[in-house]
Design an enzyme around this catalytic site. Structure first.
Site, PDB file in Angstrom:
ATOM      1  N   SER A 239       0.876  -1.023   0.062  1.00  0.00           N
ATOM      2  CA  SER A 239       0.034  -0.103  -0.064  1.00  0.00           C
ATOM      3  C   SER A 239       0.765   1.175   0.026  1.00  0.00           C
ATOM      4  O   SER A 239       1.816   1.409  -1.113  1.00  0.00           O
ATOM      5  CB  SER A 239      -1.063  -0.147   1.083  1.00  0.00           C
ATOM      6  OG  SER A 239      -2.049   0.866   1.246  1.00  0.00           O
ATOM      7  N   ASP A 457      -8.436  -4.425  -6.202  1.00  0.00           N
ATOM      8  CA  ASP A 457      -8.301  -3.691  -5.310  1.00  0.00           C
ATOM      9  C   ASP A 457      -8.939  -2.388  -4.884  1.00  0.00           C
ATOM     10  O   ASP A 457      -8.840  -1.646  -5.903  1.00  0.00           O
ATOM     11  CB  ASP A 457      -6.570  -3.290  -5.267  1.00  0.00           C
ATOM     12  CG  ASP A 457      -5.994  -2.700  -3.891  1.00  0.00           C
ATOM     13  OD1 ASP A 457      -6.645  -2.021  -3.201  1.00  0.00           O
ATOM     14  OD2 ASP A 457      -4.818  -3.526  -3.594  1.00  0.00           O
ATOM     15  N   HIS A 487      -7.399  -5.637  -0.916  1.00  0.00           N
ATOM     16  CA  HIS A 487      -6.163  -5.019  -0.902  1.00  0.00           C
ATOM     17  C   HIS A 487      -5.100  -5.778  -0.699  1.00  0.00           C
ATOM     18  O   HIS A 487      -4.656  -6.251   0.487  1.00  0.00           O
ATOM     19  CB  HIS A 487      -6.323  -4.051   0.228  1.00  0.00           C
ATOM     20  CG  HIS A 487      -5.623  -2.723   0.168  1.00  0.00           C
ATOM     21  ND1 HIS A 487      -4.876  -2.105  -0.987  1.00  0.00           N
ATOM     22  CD2 HIS A 487      -4.742  -2.334   1.090  1.00  0.00           C
ATOM     23  CE1 HIS A 487      -4.080  -1.265  -0.579  1.00  0.00           C
ATOM     24  NE2 HIS A 487      -3.649  -1.294   0.668  1.00  0.00           N
TER      25      HIS A 487
END
Length: 518
Positions: A239, A457, A487
């Site tokens: 991320s 995602d 994610h």
């Protein structure tokens, strides 16, 4: 806070939950693409590059590894884990000046053929690596065979001079501020709350507030690499950690070892672009969720948007005695979209809300906002805001935002309005100027960097992976795509993805650029 702009640390918890119980995708444990190159192996310890511009008190420090202690928010990890504190400059422009301490955690490699240290950043910005690393280690077990698993709390986070801008009562009161203002009075309250938050952060953090940028942390990483005894940086970023990894590669291309970037932040997007990307990503994930329940995505989205409007006009009752506002409701919808395993919980929460009971959506929002049963809140969002507002130079005005709202709502009838307003409110009145419009991640001459995108995602849409690979440069960025949900990709049940990542990190095998795991 109720804010959930950009890539959020809540993704880490969702990734851990999903990763522990994933099933095989039928990939047979092999990558879809043939190896086209070899990532660099670790260089010898004796050839570690020196940093002539840094004082020996930093480069030659010996870390005192000791048993990790429990904190108010986390239990002490097991015997395999040791913690230490690394000294880094408060201001990298003055490396011989004041220092701050960074909290590190490490588990030594379990096998005999050790490659070095593998650093992890789990996202946020603002997520605690010290708390998360022991839980993530089960997913990373194959990697520990040859690497020391290492993570840390970046500057301004958790045990590393963590920033807390508000107390619990102030945070709870701010949840009543409407994040999608409909009247001049609501708009005034919204921006006043943003300005007040920035001032309280400045009061709490002092000089540190101007030194918690992604660039500062990337420089911390390189000192960490040197003190740990590694000549190359081996790194796993998830991320926001992908942006951090890209910035590191740009600053230190010749020190790049084996870098994995999973759930990739689009480095070409500015403040508004990130908000638009997330509107698309969350709407796409919501559509996939609705299809899984047999609903038409367009009609289902319209139904949820209508529910949110009704809640905006009249918040829902809950079993706790608190009320579910529109802002808390959308936060509760966002959290389950991070992991497909949580979709059934979202179904129950929406059904209850349609019947007038907001308890389940409120519980989801509390999970996202790190609020426990006693009303105590975590500080991840405080650190997240301090870091991202120091990074981002742009400050969209209310007028500019209003002109864009129609486009945001076209992109996502459920999330567009919230993300549109958030692009203006997140850093409104921030007391420290931002540093860049978009991060520099070009890394000519670096070793191949594996960039992993997931088509489902919600927080970091998969298009960002290709853009990151392109920005890293020809021969550097190598894209791997998974057609999945949630994610992140590694450890989510795809043998294809896991095998490719493990082969890259453990053997140096670089998959073919553009490989797709279905």
């Amino acid at each position: 806070m109720g804010r959930w702009q950009r890539w959020t640390a809540a993704a880490v918890a969702a990734l851990l939950v999903a990763g522990c119980g994933g099933s095989s995708d039928g990939g047979g444990g092999k990558s879809d693409g043939k190896a086209t190159g070899t990532a660099p192996g670790p260089a010898s310890r004796s050839s570690a590059a020196s940093s002539a511009d840094l004082p020996a008190s930093l480069t030659s420090q010996h870390l005192d590894w000791h048993r990790c202690e429990a904190t108010g928010d986390a239990k002490a990890p097991g015997d395999d884990w040791r913690c230490a504190t690394l000294k880094v400059p408060l201001d990298w422009a003055e490396p011989g000046g004041a220092t701050i301490g960074l909290a590190l955690i490490r588990a030594r490699a379990s096998g005999g053929d050790r490659l070095g240290s593998l650093l992890f950043n789990f996202g946020g910005p603002g997520g605690s690596g010290v708390d998360t690393m022991p839980y993530y280690a089960a997913l990373a077990a194959p990697l520990r065979a040859r690497y020391d698993l290492v993570s840390w709390d970046p500057r301004g986070v958790g045990r590393s001079e963590g920033i807390r801008c508000r107390g619990d009562r102030e945070i709870a009161a701010a949840e009543d501020v409407d994040a999608t203002p409909d009247t001049p009075a609501e708009e005034k309250a919204y921006f006043e709350d943003s300005t007040a938050f920035g001032r309280s952060c400045q009061k709490a953090a002092g000089r540190l507030l101007a030194h918690v940028s992604t660039t500062d942390t990337a420089r911390d990483m390189d000192l960490m690499r040197q003190v740990l005894g590694d000549t190359r940086m081996h790194y796993f970023g998830i991320s926001y950690g992908t942006e951090l990894g890209g910035v590191y590669a740009h600053l230190f291309p010749k020190r790049v070892g084996r870098l994995i970037l999973d759930a990739v932040v689009d480095p070409t997007a500015d403040t508004v672009g990130h908000a638009e990307n997330q509107a698309r990503g969350f709407q796409r994930a919501l559509g996939d969720y609705l299809k899984s329940t047999g609903q038409d995505p367009e009609q289902g989205s319209r139904k949820i948007a209508d529910l949110l409007k009704r809640i905006d006009a009249e918040p829902l009752r809950t079993s706790s005695g608190r009320t579910l506002t529109q802002t808390l409701a959308v936060t509760g919808i966002v959290l389950p979209l991070y992991s497909e395993s949580r979709w059934p919980r979202l179904t129950g929460a929406l059904e209850s809300a349609e019947k007038g009971d907001g308890s389940q959506l409120l519980a989801l929002a509390d999970d996202y906002n790190e609020r426990d049963s006693s009303g105590h809140y975590g500080t991840t969002s405080h650190s997240q805001r301090a870091i991202s507002c120091l990074d981002d130079r742009q400050r969209p005005t209310a007028a500019e935002t209003k002109r864009r709202l129609a486009e945001f709502e076209r992109i996502s009838p459920v999330f567009g309005d919230f993300l549109g307003w958030d692009s203006a409110g997140w850093c409104h009145g921030w007391p420290v100027p931002g540093q860049f419009d978009t991060p520099e991640v070009g890394a000519p001459g670096a070793a191949p960097v594996l960039v992993v995108g997931n088509t489902g995602d919600p927080a970091t849409p998969y298009e960002g992976a290709r853009r990151m690979a392109d920005e890293l440069g020809r021969g550097v960025g190598v894209e791997l795509t998974w057609k999945g949900e949630g994610h992140g990709a590694y450890g989510r049940g795809s043998d294809c993805v896991d095998s490719a990542v493990n082969a890259y990190l453990l053997k140096g095998t670089v998959p073919k650029d553009g490989t797709v795991c279905s």
